[in-house]
Scaffold this active site. Structure first.
Site, PDB file in Angstrom:
ATOM      1  N   LYS A 102      26.115  12.377  23.369  1.00  0.00           N
ATOM      2  CA  LYS A 102      25.450  13.344  22.497  1.00  0.00           C
ATOM      3  C   LYS A 102      25.543  14.703  23.181  1.00  0.00           C
ATOM      4  CE  LYS A 102      22.802   9.361  22.221  1.00  0.00           C
ATOM      5  NZ  LYS A 102      23.712   8.232  22.240  1.00  0.00           N
ATOM      6  N   HIS A 143      14.083   6.681  25.092  1.00  0.00           N
ATOM      7  CA  HIS A 143      15.532   6.753  24.894  1.00  0.00           C
ATOM      8  C   HIS A 143      16.287   7.397  26.046  1.00  0.00           C
ATOM      9  CE1 HIS A 143      19.165   7.801  22.287  1.00  0.00           C
ATOM     10  NE2 HIS A 143      18.996   6.515  22.102  1.00  0.00           N
ATOM     11  N   HIS A 168      29.383   7.506  21.982  1.00  0.00           N
ATOM     12  CA  HIS A 168      27.942   7.301  22.133  1.00  0.00           C
ATOM     13  C   HIS A 168      27.340   8.490  22.874  1.00  0.00           C
ATOM     14  CE1 HIS A 168      24.162   5.283  23.587  1.00  0.00           C
ATOM     15  NE2 HIS A 168      24.206   4.859  22.350  1.00  0.00           N
ATOM     16  N   LYS A 173      18.198   8.217  29.502  1.00  0.00           N
ATOM     17  CA  LYS A 173      19.096   7.469  30.377  1.00  0.00           C
ATOM     18  C   LYS A 173      19.232   8.260  31.677  1.00  0.00           C
ATOM     19  CE  LYS A 173      20.925   6.171  26.051  1.00  0.00           C
ATOM     20  NZ  LYS A 173      19.701   5.646  25.467  1.00  0.00           N
TER      21      LYS A 173
END
Length: 571
Positions: A472, A239, A470, A241
């Protein structure tokens, strides 16, 4: 040509999408155009949106042509910028029928539209060559939010950024890159690389989500190497990025974000991006331990990359080892799959336990009444009550600070920012704005206790009230004295899979079980500004306020509010 899965609800404004998918409702309106070129748009549609989409069809499939025989995009003049690379995107010649070029892949269909007009491909375009100055002014935090297509003020906001700016030549002449991400639309990404003038440069892609286009990409684009990250369990996710950018002068840069590499994530969604300073190459005579930051970022990054166990990353790990990371002022907070125990040297290496150990060493003393504020774009299965994992594991780590151990401490309040149904319905894209919020009814029904902790998404100060998050992030701040104690920007949603869960067997040493790969950065005031806290809201002692992505004070859910659930889009 495939029919768009959103049908009449499609909100897209990017020509790439309209080259790949057909839209029956648009085709019918387009064919019945008035003699003056205007259209009769049924009242059930947004005339502004439909007109924009019809303008795209006019460009892609001019009326003077048979609609299924669109003219190939014109080649740019040899003097235009960016220059045409050897592997420039190849135009296709047909919308619905067979293509006259060999490459009829989905990738080729997307790239046929690169008629070298950047504004047809990228909705928010800023002047080239200015990103280095923007990054310098963003110090000491270097934290940005992505520009929002339908929020014009964000296009010129000093702390907004586009992908083109991250690749801007003012930051350095790129010679090769690594993109580690979950979802990668390679056609879209290579379009950005084309306009940045780096299409022919070596690109290594590590991806998590299934992508047929990436399986054979190296045959079509030899400069691209794509590797699907293999996970040990079916429900685990790669996950992270992260971008690694190497420059021709030997320097490099690290970028950590919350955005997937596909159109929607850089359109109308609030995303966070941290961009490192330029990291110069060390001299040949430098010691192997040289060039480390005060936060140990260099060593932590190498240890993280080693966990992928990929030979293709070895040259990059070697490059990091030979680079000067001393200018970095944040900590790397990462997660890797497996069971992890506390070590004698690094302490807890990953997940929420790693964050807790750093807070215990370096965070200023925080009163117990100060909440732990969480915000993410999805929520995992957290247990039957707030104690089960949130308090026993997660908040128990995030409450730590460097105050004297021994005094009796209480668990701080827990608050969770997550868009309500109302937030999403009022977003730029209406209900489809919730497409980045995969929290479902089945999970929500099992944790009704969560609602009393939920807070609305509000970001008026950053012009993003209607741009669903989107991003976090996790933090603690004090409204009374306008202080932020610490802040984490990360790919990790609020879940056990992302942050880890301790075993509950008291007979063995605690083991933190993590499922995912995740990566983020921790901002601690002592390392970023040299003070105990960051200013909140306004500059303090010549230190700029921390760039919070949402408005404070928070707005709790009302009695009638419910969290947005992905089921709303599926029903």
């Amino acid at each position: 040509m495939k029919e768009c899965p959103y049908g009449e609800k499609c909100y897209r404004k990017n020509p790439i999408h309209f080259g790949e998918f057909s839209h029956k409702h648009l085709d019918e309106i387009y064919e019945k155009a008035n003699s003056n070129g205007s259209y009769d748009i049924p009242g059930k549609y947004s005339s502004e949106l439909i007109n924009t989409q019809l303008k795209l069809l006019e460009k892609l499939f001019p009326k003077s042509q048979a609609k299924v025989d669109a003219v190939p995009p014109a080649q740019p003049e040899s003097t235009s910028k960016p220059k045409i690379e050897e592997n420039a995107p190849t135009p296709s010649t047909s919308r619905g029928g067979s293509s006259q070029v060999k490459d009829t892949s989905n990738l080729a269909k997307k790239q046929k539209l690169t008629d070298r007009n950047i504004r047809d491909y990228i909705p928010v375009v800023v002047e080239r060559g200015l990103m280095a100055g923007k990054l310098e002014k963003a110090a000491p935090y270097n934290m940005f939010l992505t520009a929002i297509t339908d929020s014009k003020p964000t296009h010129t906001e000093p702390l907004s950024v586009t992908l083109q700016e991250i690749l801007d030549e003012s930051l350095g002449e790129i010679e090769s890159t690594v993109q580690i991400n979950f979802m990668v639309d390679i056609g879209w990404l290579l379009g950005h690389y084309y306009f940045a003038g780096i299409l022919a440069k070596p690109l290594l892609v590590l991806y998590g989500d299934e992508s047929p286009e990436l399986l054979n990409i190296s045959k079509l684009k030899p400069q691209v190497t794509a590797i699907k990250v293999q996970m040990p369990t079916p429900f685990a996710t790669s996950h992270t990025k992260m971008m690694l950018l190497a420059y021709t002068d030997g320097s490099m840069r690290v970028v950590i974000s919350t955005a997937n590499l596909y159109e929607d994530d850089w359109h109308n969604r609030t995303q966070g991006v941290w961009i490192s300073p330029r990291l110069p190459a060390l001299s040949e005579e430098a010691d192997t331990a040289a060039g480390e930051s005060k936060t140990g970022f260099k060593q932590d990054l190498m240890l993280y990359l080693v966990e992928y166990k990929l030979s293709q990353l070895q040259p990059w790990i070697a490059r990091i080892r030979k680079s000067d990371f001393s200018a970095i002022n944040v900590f790397l907070i990462a997660s890797v799959p497996g069971g992890h125990r506390e070590g004698s040297v690094r302490g807890h290496p990953w997940g929420h336990a790693r964050l807790g150990s750093l807070l215990a060493k370096h965070a200023a003393s925080v009163e117990d009444r100060i909440p732990v504020v969480c915000q993410s774009s999805s929520i995992g299965s957290l247990g039957p009550n707030v104690q089960a994992w949130i308090q026993q594991d997660f908040v128990n780590s995030l409450r730590k600070d460097s105050s004297t151990v021994g005094r009796l401490r209480q668990l701080p309040p827990f608050k969770m920012i997550y868009p309500s149904f109302g937030n999403v319905s009022r977003s730029h894209d209406g209900m489809l704005g919730g497409g980045c919020l995969p929290y479902g009814k089945n999970t929500n029904d099992k944790q009704p206790w969560l609602k009393e902790h939920l807070q609305q998404w509000k970001s008026g100060d950053r012009h993003r009230n209607q741009a669903m998050p989107h991003i976090k992030c996790y933090t603690r701040y004090n409204l009374e004295n306008q202080s932020v104690y610490w802040f984490v920007l990360t790919s990790a949603n609020l879940s056990k899979a992302a942050w880890g869960s301790f075993n509950k067997n008291s007979n063995i040493q605690p083991c933190l079980r993590i499922a995912n790969y995740e990566a983020g950065v921790l901002f601690l005031p002592r390392f970023v500004t040299g003070e105990e806290t960051f200013p909140l809201g306004n500059r303090r002692n010549d230190v700029p306020a921390f760039p919070m992505p949402y408005d404070v004070p928070l707005t709790p859910y009302g009695p009638d509010d419910t969290p947005f659930l992905m089921d709303y889009l599926q029903g």
